[in-house]
Design a protein around this motif. Structure first.
Motif, short mmCIF file in Angstrom:
data_model
loop_
_atom_site.label_atom_id
_atom_site.label_comp_id
_atom_site.label_asym_id
_atom_site.label_seq_id
_atom_site.Cartn_x
_atom_site.Cartn_y
_atom_site.Cartn_z
N LEU A 108 39.40 10.20 -25.14
CA LEU A 108 39.32 9.61 -23.79
C LEU A 108 37.90 9.64 -23.27
O LEU A 108 37.44 8.67 -22.65
CB LEU A 108 40.26 10.35 -22.83
N MET A 109 37.16 10.71 -23.53
CA MET A 109 35.77 10.78 -23.09
C MET A 109 34.92 9.76 -23.82
O MET A 109 34.08 9.10 -23.21
CB MET A 109 35.22 12.19 -23.32
N LEU A 110 35.14 9.58 -25.11
CA LEU A 110 34.40 8.57 -25.86
C LEU A 110 34.70 7.17 -25.36
O LEU A 110 33.81 6.33 -25.23
CB LEU A 110 34.72 8.67 -27.36
N ALA A 111 35.96 6.89 -25.08
CA ALA A 111 36.34 5.56 -24.58
C ALA A 111 35.68 5.29 -23.23
O ALA A 111 35.18 4.20 -22.99
CB ALA A 111 37.86 5.46 -24.44
N ARG A 112 35.65 6.29 -22.36
CA ARG A 112 35.00 6.10 -21.06
C ARG A 112 33.50 5.85 -21.23
O ARG A 112 32.92 5.00 -20.58
CB ARG A 112 35.24 7.32 -20.18
N SER A 113 32.85 6.61 -22.13
CA SER A 113 31.43 6.41 -22.38
C SER A 113 31.15 5.03 -22.94
O SER A 113 30.19 4.38 -22.56
CB SER A 113 30.91 7.46 -23.37
N ALA A 114 31.98 4.58 -23.85
CA ALA A 114 31.79 3.24 -24.43
C ALA A 114 31.95 2.17 -23.36
O ALA A 114 31.21 1.20 -23.33
CB ALA A 114 32.79 3.02 -25.57
N TRP A 115 32.90 2.34 -22.45
CA TRP A 115 33.09 1.34 -21.40
C TRP A 115 31.91 1.37 -20.44
O TRP A 115 31.43 0.34 -20.00
CB TRP A 115 34.39 1.60 -20.64
N ALA A 116 31.43 2.56 -20.14
CA ALA A 116 30.34 2.68 -19.17
C ALA A 116 29.05 2.09 -19.70
O ALA A 116 28.23 1.61 -18.93
CB ALA A 116 30.13 4.15 -18.80
N HIS A 117 28.84 2.11 -21.01
CA HIS A 117 27.60 1.57 -21.57
C HIS A 117 27.91 0.23 -22.22
O HIS A 117 28.33 0.16 -23.36
CB HIS A 117 27.02 2.54 -22.60
N HIS A 118 27.74 -0.82 -21.46
CA HIS A 118 28.03 -2.16 -21.96
C HIS A 118 26.77 -2.98 -21.90
O HIS A 118 25.85 -2.69 -21.15
CB HIS A 118 29.16 -2.81 -21.17
N GLY A 119 26.73 -4.03 -22.70
CA GLY A 119 25.55 -4.89 -22.73
C GLY A 119 25.57 -5.91 -21.62
O GLY A 119 26.41 -5.90 -20.73
N TRP A 120 24.64 -6.82 -21.71
CA TRP A 120 24.50 -7.86 -20.69
C TRP A 120 25.66 -8.86 -20.71
O TRP A 120 25.91 -9.55 -19.73
CB TRP A 120 23.18 -8.59 -20.90
N SER A 121 26.38 -8.98 -21.82
CA SER A 121 27.41 -10.01 -21.94
C SER A 121 28.57 -9.82 -20.98
O SER A 121 29.31 -10.77 -20.71
CB SER A 121 27.93 -10.07 -23.38
N SER A 122 28.77 -8.63 -20.45
CA SER A 122 29.86 -8.39 -19.50
C SER A 122 29.56 -8.96 -18.11
O SER A 122 30.44 -9.00 -17.26
CB SER A 122 30.12 -6.89 -19.35
N PHE A 123 28.33 -9.38 -17.90
CA PHE A 123 27.89 -9.77 -16.56
C PHE A 123 27.68 -11.28 -16.47
O PHE A 123 27.28 -11.92 -17.44
CB PHE A 123 26.59 -9.04 -16.21
N ASP A 124 27.94 -11.84 -15.30
CA ASP A 124 27.77 -13.27 -15.04
C ASP A 124 26.29 -13.55 -14.80
O ASP A 124 25.80 -13.44 -13.67
CB ASP A 124 28.61 -13.68 -13.83
N GLN A 125 25.58 -13.93 -15.86
CA GLN A 125 24.14 -14.14 -15.77
C GLN A 125 23.77 -15.50 -15.19
O GLN A 125 22.59 -15.82 -15.07
CB GLN A 125 23.52 -13.97 -17.15
N GLN A 126 24.76 -16.29 -14.82
CA GLN A 126 24.50 -17.58 -14.18
C GLN A 126 24.46 -17.46 -12.67
O GLN A 126 24.21 -18.44 -11.97
CB GLN A 126 25.57 -18.60 -14.59
N ARG A 127 24.74 -16.26 -12.16
CA ARG A 127 24.84 -16.05 -10.71
C ARG A 127 24.09 -14.78 -10.30
O ARG A 127 24.69 -13.73 -10.12
CB ARG A 127 26.31 -15.95 -10.33
N PRO A 128 22.76 -14.87 -10.16
CA PRO A 128 22.01 -13.68 -9.76
C PRO A 128 22.32 -13.29 -8.31
O PRO A 128 22.41 -14.14 -7.43
CB PRO A 128 20.55 -14.11 -9.92
N LEU A 129 22.50 -11.99 -8.11
CA LEU A 129 22.81 -11.47 -6.78
C LEU A 129 21.67 -10.57 -6.30
O LEU A 129 21.03 -9.89 -7.09
CB LEU A 129 24.11 -10.66 -6.81
N TYR A 130 21.49 -10.58 -4.99
CA TYR A 130 20.46 -9.76 -4.35
C TYR A 130 21.13 -8.71 -3.49
O TYR A 130 22.06 -9.00 -2.73
CB TYR A 130 19.55 -10.63 -3.49
N LEU A 131 20.67 -7.48 -3.62
CA LEU A 131 21.12 -6.38 -2.77
C LEU A 131 19.90 -5.56 -2.37
O LEU A 131 18.91 -5.50 -3.10
CB LEU A 131 22.08 -5.45 -3.51
N GLU A 132 19.98 -4.93 -1.24
CA GLU A 132 18.97 -3.96 -0.83
C GLU A 132 19.65 -2.91 0.02
O GLU A 132 20.74 -3.12 0.55
CB GLU A 132 17.81 -4.61 -0.09
#
Length: 158
Positions: A15-39
């Protein structure tokens, strides 16, 4: 070892390994066509690998800065069209007050000369969240502004 003892050790470890693997994901999980700004303010900072991250508390009346599209951004070794990302930047549609901001691995932050961010520091971020802004409020940082200086995080400095 009895089967129950093996399971008592193996199941929590898996379970700890699965959580670590999910937490460390590459750029492909993110919508790179829609940049968001936060501050906002860094209210919690974790400065460790696989990547540093912080919890950003955004102000309730967040607006895109008028000068955002004109801000200079540093060149990165990877092909990133920073000016186009700044031009396309939007605010998130969801109103979560706190966002997890995923930064780069520590070696890359060091290559940029980015000092560790202290809690209470004002931070601005341009990045990407999950497609459709589904799931937890997470933003993968492409650029971070701290103390008026911009840092690129996808790759090393060009």
């Amino acid at each position: 070892m009895q089967r129950r003892q093996v399971l008592a050790i193996a199941v929590p470890g898996a379970l700890m390994l699965a959580r670590s693997a999910w937490a460390h994901h590459g750029w492909s999980s993110f919508d790179q066509q829609r940049p968001l700004y936060l501050e906002g303010k860094a209210v919690q900072v974790v400065w460790r690998n696989p990547h540093a991250e912080l919890t950003l508390e955004r102000p309730p009346n967040l607006q895109l800065p008028a000068d955002l599209a004109q801000r200079p951004v540093p060149a990165q070794a990877s092909p990133v069209d920073g000016p186009a990302l700044l031009q396309a930047a939007r605010l998130p549609t969801r109103n979560d007050r706190r966002w997890t901001i995923e930064l780069a691995p520590l070696t890359r932050l060091q290559a940029w000369g980015m000092p560790p961010i202290a809690e209470g520091t004002d931070v601005a971020v341009l990045g990407f969240t999950f497609t459709g802004e589904k799931g937890d409020p997470v933003l993968r940082a492409e650029y971070v502004w701290v103390g008026g200086k911009a840092y690129g995080l996808r790759s090393s400095p060009a």
